[in-house]
Design a protein around this motif. Sequence first.
Motif, short mmCIF file in Angstrom:
data_model
loop_
_atom_site.label_atom_id
_atom_site.label_comp_id
_atom_site.label_asym_id
_atom_site.label_seq_id
_atom_site.Cartn_x
_atom_site.Cartn_y
_atom_site.Cartn_z
N GLU A 132 -9.72 -5.12 -10.73
CA GLU A 132 -10.90 -4.56 -10.06
C GLU A 132 -12.11 -5.44 -10.33
N ILE A 133 -12.24 -5.94 -11.54
CA ILE A 133 -13.34 -6.84 -11.87
C ILE A 133 -13.21 -8.13 -11.07
N HIS A 134 -12.00 -8.65 -11.02
CA HIS A 134 -11.76 -9.93 -10.36
C HIS A 134 -11.96 -9.86 -8.84
N TYR A 135 -11.39 -8.83 -8.20
CA TYR A 135 -11.43 -8.73 -6.74
C TYR A 135 -12.60 -7.90 -6.20
N GLY A 136 -13.18 -7.07 -7.04
CA GLY A 136 -14.20 -6.13 -6.57
C GLY A 136 -13.54 -4.81 -6.22
N TRP A 137 -14.32 -3.73 -6.27
CA TRP A 137 -13.72 -2.41 -6.12
C TRP A 137 -13.20 -2.14 -4.71
N VAL A 138 -13.82 -2.71 -3.68
CA VAL A 138 -13.37 -2.46 -2.31
C VAL A 138 -12.00 -3.09 -2.07
N THR A 139 -11.86 -4.35 -2.43
CA THR A 139 -10.57 -5.02 -2.27
C THR A 139 -9.51 -4.37 -3.15
N TYR A 140 -9.89 -4.01 -4.37
CA TYR A 140 -8.97 -3.35 -5.28
C TYR A 140 -8.50 -2.01 -4.70
N LEU A 141 -9.42 -1.28 -4.06
CA LEU A 141 -9.05 -0.02 -3.40
C LEU A 141 -8.05 -0.27 -2.28
N LYS A 142 -8.29 -1.30 -1.48
CA LYS A 142 -7.37 -1.62 -0.38
C LYS A 142 -5.98 -1.94 -0.92
N TYR A 143 -5.92 -2.78 -1.96
CA TYR A 143 -4.62 -3.14 -2.55
C TYR A 143 -3.94 -1.92 -3.17
N SER A 144 -4.71 -1.09 -3.84
CA SER A 144 -4.14 0.11 -4.48
C SER A 144 -3.59 1.07 -3.43
N PHE A 145 -4.36 1.29 -2.36
CA PHE A 145 -3.90 2.18 -1.30
C PHE A 145 -2.65 1.62 -0.64
N LEU A 146 -2.64 0.32 -0.41
CA LEU A 146 -1.46 -0.32 0.17
C LEU A 146 -0.25 -0.16 -0.73
N LEU A 147 -0.43 -0.29 -2.03
CA LEU A 147 0.66 -0.12 -2.98
C LEU A 147 1.19 1.31 -2.96
N VAL A 148 0.29 2.30 -2.93
CA VAL A 148 0.72 3.70 -2.84
C VAL A 148 1.49 3.93 -1.55
N LEU A 149 0.97 3.43 -0.45
CA LEU A 149 1.61 3.60 0.85
C LEU A 149 2.99 2.94 0.89
N LEU A 150 3.08 1.70 0.42
CA LEU A 150 4.36 0.99 0.42
C LEU A 150 5.38 1.65 -0.50
N SER A 151 4.93 2.17 -1.62
CA SER A 151 5.88 2.83 -2.53
C SER A 151 6.44 4.09 -1.89
N MET A 152 5.61 4.83 -1.16
CA MET A 152 6.09 6.03 -0.48
C MET A 152 7.01 5.67 0.70
N VAL A 153 6.71 4.57 1.38
CA VAL A 153 7.60 4.09 2.45
C VAL A 153 8.95 3.71 1.86
N ALA A 154 8.94 3.06 0.70
CA ALA A 154 10.18 2.67 0.04
C ALA A 154 10.99 3.90 -0.38
N VAL A 155 10.31 4.90 -0.94
CA VAL A 155 10.99 6.13 -1.36
C VAL A 155 11.59 6.84 -0.15
N THR A 156 10.81 6.92 0.93
CA THR A 156 11.28 7.57 2.15
C THR A 156 12.45 6.79 2.75
N GLY A 157 12.31 5.47 2.81
CA GLY A 157 13.39 4.63 3.34
C GLY A 157 14.68 4.78 2.54
N GLN A 158 14.55 4.83 1.23
CA GLN A 158 15.72 5.01 0.37
C GLN A 158 16.37 6.37 0.64
N ALA A 159 15.55 7.41 0.79
CA ALA A 159 16.07 8.75 1.07
C ALA A 159 16.77 8.79 2.42
#
Length: 137
Positions: free
Chosen positions: A91-118
Amino acid sequence: MAAHNVRICSATLDADSLHLVPLTAVTIGACTAIWFYLWNYDVQIERFGYQYQKVVAEHEWWRAISASFAHTSPLHLIFNMMALWNSATMEIHYGWVTYLKYSFLLVLLSMVAVTGQAIIVNVIKAKIKMGWCNHYS
């Protein structure tokens, strides 16, 4: 400039560093408050957690996000918040906005992976069941 970013990215974070990582601090606070609410009111995980049937068949997409912020035990909460705190230097390195985008993308992709596996598991189960029904009928 690059040397400055490297130095900041490897900085040691402590309680006095909260102003450097506002998104991380808010997320840790929110997750802790959510856990306390769920624990205090004995809310069952089925009411908010990720369930394939509820997300896919009943279109309760909000569960894909809520499951990422709800923790079922104090140990689960502590380990996840430690991991979140340890990644706060991003967050320090990228800034909070970019960090938020990456974090949201990670949450979204992890749920897509869980759904895909199911979905894959359910398809395999259906194929096996059909094979057994056709074989023994």
